[in-house]
Design an enzyme around this catalytic site. Structure first.
Site, mmCIF file in Angstrom:
data_model
loop_
_atom_site.group_PDB
_atom_site.id
_atom_site.type_symbol
_atom_site.label_atom_id
_atom_site.label_comp_id
_atom_site.label_asym_id
_atom_site.label_seq_id
_atom_site.Cartn_x
_atom_site.Cartn_y
_atom_site.Cartn_z
ATOM 1 N N ASP A 1 -2.583 6.302 6.168
ATOM 2 C CA ASP A 1 -3.580 5.445 5.534
ATOM 3 C C ASP A 1 -4.013 4.462 6.618
ATOM 4 O O ASP A 1 -3.263 3.565 6.999
ATOM 5 C CB ASP A 1 -2.948 4.719 4.344
ATOM 6 C CG ASP A 1 -3.900 3.703 3.705
ATOM 7 O OD1 ASP A 1 -5.024 3.507 4.223
ATOM 8 O OD2 ASP A 1 -3.507 3.104 2.682
ATOM 9 N N TRP B 1 0.819 -1.223 0.000
ATOM 10 C CA TRP B 1 0.000 0.000 0.000
ATOM 11 C C TRP B 1 0.843 1.258 0.000
ATOM 12 O O TRP B 1 0.494 2.244 -0.658
ATOM 13 C CB TRP B 1 -1.019 -0.020 1.151
ATOM 14 C CG TRP B 1 -1.962 -1.160 0.944
ATOM 15 C CD1 TRP B 1 -2.037 -2.314 1.667
ATOM 16 C CD2 TRP B 1 -2.907 -1.302 -0.132
ATOM 17 N NE1 TRP B 1 -2.977 -3.160 1.105
ATOM 18 C CE2 TRP B 1 -3.522 -2.563 0.011
ATOM 19 C CE3 TRP B 1 -3.287 -0.502 -1.204
ATOM 20 C CZ2 TRP B 1 -4.501 -3.031 -0.874
ATOM 21 C CZ3 TRP B 1 -4.263 -0.954 -2.084
ATOM 22 C CH2 TRP B 1 -4.854 -2.208 -1.920
ATOM 23 N N LYS C 1 -13.677 -1.820 5.604
ATOM 24 C CA LYS C 1 -13.163 -2.798 6.567
ATOM 25 C C LYS C 1 -13.976 -2.646 7.856
ATOM 26 O O LYS C 1 -14.829 -3.452 8.152
ATOM 27 C CB LYS C 1 -11.679 -2.569 6.852
ATOM 28 C CG LYS C 1 -10.849 -2.120 5.683
ATOM 29 C CD LYS C 1 -10.498 -3.205 4.684
ATOM 30 C CE LYS C 1 -9.492 -2.668 3.678
ATOM 31 N NZ LYS C 1 -9.113 -3.638 2.664
#
Lengths: 373, 373
Positions: free
Chosen positions: A180, A109, A204
């Site tokens: 993030d 990521w 999530k």
């Protein structure tokens, strides 16, 4: 309206995202689907300029502010486009002229965020990386070298693919820390004041895919050049209270329901305790398997959200791993296969995954080891 | 699973968007909400990398291709960010070096597109405008002057706020015609080949807010500079079949259900006939009211999707108009107030609005006129 339910088949869902939602939240969505609070319409059919939707939007924000303890000098906005859009939006909004971005590199990521910095021609540098350790841990404090006048420091708090998670965040002084937090937001108490900006795709712990929550210190949102496209400026969404253009209304509504559910669970401290218990149970099963299950992640960096492990031997026996996924699916457990880029197993333990689900999984793991170990 | 439903209160919903969805679609969503096709999970909880979701994504695309008769040399992609994001994405992707954009200006939505061209420093010119006619019609062919080598020609096929709609599109020769079709896509048959790119926020005729459908001729998607942010390049979404990053999965799923519903309604020709009948009924009621109701839009430009009118007198009597909205709401009809920027009434007749709903409204209008005329 009443529902009589016969045989609802629900699996234990360990998907990495989009992922399990709490059953009470889904039941509430179902109950309100044709007629939200006597309005005679679904939230999906509601004007985003109606007082009803403005209330839904405000409730979702208030729920986040309460459960994440977000101070007033931070704005909370719902931004369309997915967390990946933030890899571009963050630099477009927060870069200072001729200053660089310090990025702490922990895997897939942060590599994506790095790719967009490079593409945008934005000066940057890797302030620390654990690539040489195959990203099987996050950096230790002495390994991180920060630029004193950087535009910002960037990291990813939880790495879904590598199975690592930060516990203590680097001290960045006057330089804003940007995180993030897509895959572990709302899973544990954090001090928002340590961050300049936090973003998280909802899919999530916060709701369905299709909306990104951005928590940004209000002064930082004023850094952006006003010629940046309107929708890509944080200030646009702050000023319009996330209603500049038509927002993803249904996703925002579900964020509000998720916050109600957190309240009913006892708040973030209770949710965090439950997440600790789930992780302890699963890592304990792995570590106590005499090597049949093997987690490659260094102990102090292990994620409580995404548990990655191999089966059969340390590097993984692909035949046995395939069988693991198949037998788990037959036993009513979905989403145990690892990310296509790394293989092995990955089990995600987001807030909506119950202790009952993890117990069922660890029972299955004991049994599987007896049969195939 | 069975539902027994008692007293579901549903209003007639004339919202301009987000707007009414067909009851059978909402019922199907409800039925599948906890367990999609025996998967044991909601579509919201499904990995976007699963075969199940790939099927949902492919079905939504196939449904659009079928009902909108989209040729193979056009890509169909689901893009996050709302139609307003397209005001920036279109020029980022389609501008040729040193060529200008021709924009046909018909009101609020083209003004927003124009604003982003100006902000981005993109050469452009207004190829035609009906501003002097207060946007109460679309331009006539002789009023449109096109640049032979423009990057593209831009227009908005239906103007929700002004209540105008194009019926015949300008001939642009080799220059691609780009259309914001957010508010009338799938409401009538159109020849996709006349366009280089069509975009539409889903929240009128295609589904809930939170996803934008882009139909783009494949060769045009290759114009973009590769340094444009990855998520803002059409080619990224084309190459990844709308699965580059986590898409707004639930919204895409509902697009698929909407296409199934169009099929059950008899396809786009049948839907178009029904839309014609609804518009004829409502405009007939307005025009036959002896001036009590007044539509300011020129007859040949009147929108079949958004009918704007004033009540009481030609310029509108605000007291009577307020009463109209209130009494309509009491009679179970929502969303009749005009856009905050123009006042008066606005009634949207998207595909999901039934003839029954329009009949109820026109009956109410006759009665209201008797009482207050």
């Amino acid at each position: 309206m009443t529902f009589s339910m016969i045989d609802v088949n629900r699996v234990f869902n360990f998907n990495a995202g989009p992922s399990a939602l709490p059953l009470p939240v889904l039941e509430r969505v179902r109950e309100e689907l044709l007629d939200w609070h006597g309005s005679g319409m679904s939230v999906m059919e509601m004007s985003h300029r109606s007082p009803e939707y403005e209330g839904i939007n405000a409730d979702a924000e208030a729920g986040l502010r309460k459960h994440l303890a977000i101070p007033e000098d931070y704005a909370v906005i719902f931004v369309p486009g997915g967390a990946s859009m933030q890899f571009s939006m963050v630099p477009m909004n927060l870069c200072l002229p001729e200053k660089r971005v310090d990025l702490i590199h922990t895997g897939t990521w942060t590599a994506k965020a790095l790719g967009e910095l490079t593409k945008g021609g934005i000066p940057h540098r890797i302030a620390s990386s654990t690539e040489e350790a195959k990203f099987m841990r996050v950096p230790r404090p002495p390994e991180i070298t920060l630029t004193p006048d950087a535009s910002y420091v960037y990291l990813c708090t939880n790495n879904t693919i590598e199975g690592t998670q930060w516990t203590t965040f680097p001290e960045t002084g006057m330089v804003p820390l940007v995180a993030d937090m897509s895959s572990d937001i709302a899973s544990r108490g954090i001090d928002v004041k340590k961050f300049g900006l936090i973003f998280a795709g909802a899919q999530k712990n916060l709701g369905p895919a299709g909306v990104t929550v951005v928590i940004v210190r209000r002064d930082l949102a004023e850094r952006a050049d006003k010629n940046v496209p309107t929708l890509l400026q944080y200030r646009t969404h702050i000023k319009a209270k996330s209603l500049y253009s038509t927002p993803p209304t249904f996703a925002v509504y579900i964020i509000g329901l998720m916050m109600d559910w957190m309240e009913s669970e006892g708040g973030i401290a209770a949710v965090e305790r439950q997440n600790d218990a789930k992780a302890t149970l699963l890592y304990g099963t792995i570590d106590g398997s005499g090597g049949f299950y093997h987690c490659p992640v260094e102990r102090e960096s292990r994620s409580k959200m995404n548990v990655v492990f191999r089966v059969g031997k340390a590097g993984g026996d692909e035949v046995v791993e395939k069988r693991f996924t198949q037998e788990a699916a037959l036993a009513g457990m979905a989403g145990t296969a690892g990310h296509r880029s790394v293989g092995g197993m990955r089990v995600s333990l987001y807030n909506a995954v119950t202790v009952e689900a993890v117990t069922a999984l660890t029972d299955f793991m004991h049994e599987f080891r007896r049969k195939h170990g």
